[in-house]
Design an enzyme around this catalytic site. Structure first.
Site, PDB file in Angstrom:
ATOM      1  N   GLU A 427       0.836  -1.194   0.000  1.00  0.00           N
ATOM      2  CA  GLU A 427       0.000   0.000   0.000  1.00  0.00           C
ATOM      3  C   GLU A 427       0.879   1.256   0.000  1.00  0.00           C
ATOM      4  O   GLU A 427       1.691   1.462   0.892  1.00  0.00           O
ATOM      5  CB  GLU A 427      -0.869  -0.057   1.261  1.00  0.00           C
ATOM      6  N   ASP A 500      -0.678  -1.725   6.007  1.00  0.00           N
ATOM      7  CA  ASP A 500      -0.482  -1.275   7.382  1.00  0.00           C
ATOM      8  C   ASP A 500      -1.425  -2.006   8.326  1.00  0.00           C
ATOM      9  O   ASP A 500      -2.513  -2.414   7.933  1.00  0.00           O
ATOM     10  CB  ASP A 500      -0.774   0.235   7.493  1.00  0.00           C
ATOM     11  N   ASP A 502      -3.556  -1.080  10.367  1.00  0.00           N
ATOM     12  CA  ASP A 502      -4.577  -0.181  10.907  1.00  0.00           C
ATOM     13  C   ASP A 502      -5.845  -0.309  10.074  1.00  0.00           C
ATOM     14  O   ASP A 502      -5.932  -1.152   9.195  1.00  0.00           O
ATOM     15  CB  ASP A 502      -4.062   1.270  10.932  1.00  0.00           C
ATOM     16  N   ASP A 504      -7.265   1.641   7.818  1.00  0.00           N
ATOM     17  CA  ASP A 504      -7.097   1.900   6.387  1.00  0.00           C
ATOM     18  C   ASP A 504      -6.458   0.708   5.690  1.00  0.00           C
ATOM     19  O   ASP A 504      -6.858   0.319   4.593  1.00  0.00           O
ATOM     20  CB  ASP A 504      -6.210   3.134   6.171  1.00  0.00           C
TER      21      ASP A 504
END
Ligand code: 1YM
Length: 633
Positions: A427, A500, A502, A504
């Protein structure tokens, strides 16, 4: 329901045939239940429930209760005829004892009834007994209550009458305690069992299945008077459907064909098929018969009414936005394929074809508005297919100008051995940069993907293909998609989604999974798709330790106290190249999760919830999982 005790096809003790001993089951359990891990453990429940389902398919039972007990055992109860208790003429033991202690001892083998049997199924109660430290069978039959116990497949007590009941109160109750020395886990999971029981209840209308978890305190009832019609509506939940479901059922030459069909406004095909309630993931002759007839029926109707001026629709044209459930009951099913979930019986093809063709044409004649809508949908698909062909040619021509036909953003590896090479789909450009520095150039390639790629649930093939990020991904992977898919051309043995840790990151991961699920599911089925698991924290105490979950961190804190130094990694970009290599990319130290498609129907539902037009289910889904998102704070 048929009269339980007076059926002319009633069981006779001498009909029980004994085929094999039970020793082999404990010696090689995986041969009988697939594995000794979680999946195998849950198979035990299915084996017992399948016997009750057979009883339901015969029309003798309409209630099946499953409970996960506090002491770790499972109890399955039905209100069928009760396993026979009379003496076996040769063994001089009660029939139930033979059924439990001898492999493949069954009742009738006269092909006149449908039975759940195929693949791993159908090995029955004896396999469960062999793999249980204790099994208790209680039978209500003829006004008496009988009980017998078994340990690792051997009788521990004789069959005894332990009480009386009303003559009409018949049924079987089986409680078993899985043997810890066989299974890697003996913890049953509600959510795993739930999926299968819902399926059984949809496929056997009127049968009520209850699932109760006395440990987790949950209960669910599966009971659908509408059967397949409710099933197809359930699969289409949150989709804009084009019409009320088309439903037909017909028996021909002892084969029962039942289908429910409902189109939605989307672009994907979802055909679920079952044989004797077994999910035939690999399809087979029943699915071929259905698909052939669907294409022909729609073409016939549209030609007869002069609706389509173009060439005939292809199968793919008429299956865009199609949700269909095909359930056939076959007396002697032949299961083939790698996972024994493909129906092989040739005669079934023609039967399903003719039943489907006649029923659909009749439905179209009676419902011209719906027929028109379905033809319009196929016409749209036909147009999109022709446009996609042009778009593909364009992409191909454009690629001819770039180096080696590969996307400029791809940092390829030097090895061209598929088995050892890996593609990290990363990403963002900055994480992509870290990945490039961290990787082993020899066999690891990096493809950075920009933020939120296209939402594939909403987009049709043309849009998906003309999206640059997706086009890069497809080119890098090498296989092509949909009808042009060729696994041989896969350029990397492992495709690793690295995002990541998280919310997102989770979103982008879901988008990528949706893309793979919709357009190149074979890559998931073939086991090439993985998810990288980057650490959440670094704990410093006599050197660096990486921590991959909040639970793990809690444990460490409770062990070492709050005086320790904890750093939270917000993104991959926060790690330096060495850290990224060691924690996430180095095959010797990293953790990778393999992506599997366990249950296409369930996966489809989750993807749609997250990606579909309807905002409310997505809001709900996120709200329910808010605690998982806490890690982002
Ligand atoms: C909770 C699990 O096993 N129910 C069940 C099993 C059998 C029958 C009825 C049954 C079958 C037949 C005749 C027949 C079984 N019987 C045998 C065997 N529930 C559960 N309910 N009468 C009753 O197939 O002819 C095996 S399974 F072999 F003993 F007949």
């Amino acid at each position: 329901m048929a009269d339980k005790e007076t059926s002319s096809k009633d069981y006779k003790a001498e009909n029980i045939k004994v085929l094999e001993g039970l020793e082999g089951v404990r010696l090689r359990p995986a041969m009988y239940i697939g594995s000794t891990s979680k999946a195998g453990l849950h198979h035990l429940v299915y084996e017992i429930v399948d016997n009750a389902v057979d009883e339901a398919m015969g029309g003798y039972c309409d209630l099946i209760e499953v409970s996960l007990n506090k002491d770790g055992s499972v109890t399955v109860t039905d209100n069928g005829r009760g396993i026979p208790v009379d003496m076996h003429p040769v063994y001089k033991r009660p029939a139930v004892e033979i059924a439990v202690t001898k492999l493949h001892a069954g009742g009738k083998f006269d092909k006149s009834s449908y039975k759940v049997s195929g693949g791993l199924h159908g090995v029955g109660i004896s396999v469960v007994a062999a793999l249980s430290k204790l099994m208790r069978v209680t039978i209500r039959k003829g006004g008496k209550i009988y009980k017998q116990e078994y340990k690792i497949g051997k009788p521990f007590s004789d069959l005894k009458v332990i009480g009386e009941c009303e003559k009409k109160d018949t049924g079987t109750e089986v409680t078993f305690y899985p043997d810890e020395t066989i299974f890697s886990t003996t913890k049953f999971e509600f959510s795993v069992l739930e999926t299968r029981f819902r399926e059984i209840a949809f496929l056997n209308k009127g049968v009520k299945i209850t699932l109760k978890d006395d440990i987790g305190g949950k209960k669910e009832v599966f009971h659908y008077e509408g059967g397949l019609v409710e099933f197809v509506k359930w699969v289409n939940t949150n989709k804009d459907v084009l019409h009320k479901p088309v439903y037909f059922v017909k028996e021909e030459d002892k084969v029962m064909v039942e289908c429910a069909v409902q189109y939605n406004g989307g672009y994907h095909e979802n055909v679920l098929s079952f044989v004797n309630t077994i999910n035939t993931v690999e399809g087979g002759t029943h699915v071929i018969g259905f698909k052939t007839a669907l294409t022909r029926a729609i073409n016939d109707y549209s030609n007869k009414n002069k609706l389509n001026k173009d060439e005939n629709f292809t199968g793919e044209d008429v299956r865009e936005g199609l949700t269909a459930i095909i359930s056939v009951k076959v007396p002697e099913p032949q299961f083939e394929g790698q996972t024994k979930t493909k129906l092989g019986n040739n005669e079934v093809k023609g039967i399903v074809d003719s039943v489907t063709m006649n029923s659909l044409l009749m439905f179209f004649e009676e419902n011209p508005t719906i027929a028109r809508r379905i033809v319009d949908k196929a016409m749209e698909a036909q147009k999109a297919r022709n446009a996609a062909k042009k778009a593909k040619e364009l992409v191909r021509r454009k690629n001819a100008f770039s180096f080696g036909g590969l996307p400029g953003k791809l940092a390829d590896c030097s090895s061209n051995k598929k088995e050892e090479s890996e593609l990290f789909i990363v990403e963002g450009d900055s994480a992509g940069g870290s990945g490039k520095m961290a990787r082993n150039k020899e066999y690891q390639a990096i493809l950075p993907i920009k933020g939120k790629i296209l939402n594939v649930e909403k987009a049709n093939a043309v849009k998906v293909l003309s999206n640059e990020e997706i086009a890069n991904l497809i080119t890098a992977i090498g296989t092509g998609i949909t009808d042009q898919f060729d696994l041989e051309r896969l350029r990397y043995g492992k495709l690793v989604i690295m995002t990541d840790a998280d919310v997102d990151g989770a979103h982008i991961r879901t988008l990528l999974l949706t893309f793979f699920f919709r357009f190149i599911p074979k890559i998931i089925e073939n086991g090439n798709l993985y998810i990288a698991v980057p650490p959440l924290y670094r704990v410093r105490r006599r050197g660096d330790h990486y921590v991959y979950s909040d639970e793990e961190l809690k444990k460490i804190i409770s062990k070492l106290g709050n005086n320790i130094d904890v750093q939270r990694f917000k993104g991959l970009g926060e790690m330096n190249a060495d850290q990224l290599w060691e924690t996430t990319m180095n095959p010797k130290t990293r953790m990778l999760k393999k992506v599997t498609i366990d249950d296409a129907a369930l996966a489809n539902e989750t993807f749609s919830k997250l990606m579909g037009d309807d905002v409310e289910p997505r809001r709900q889904f996120i709200a329910e999982r808010a605690h998982e998102a806490q890690i982002d704070i």
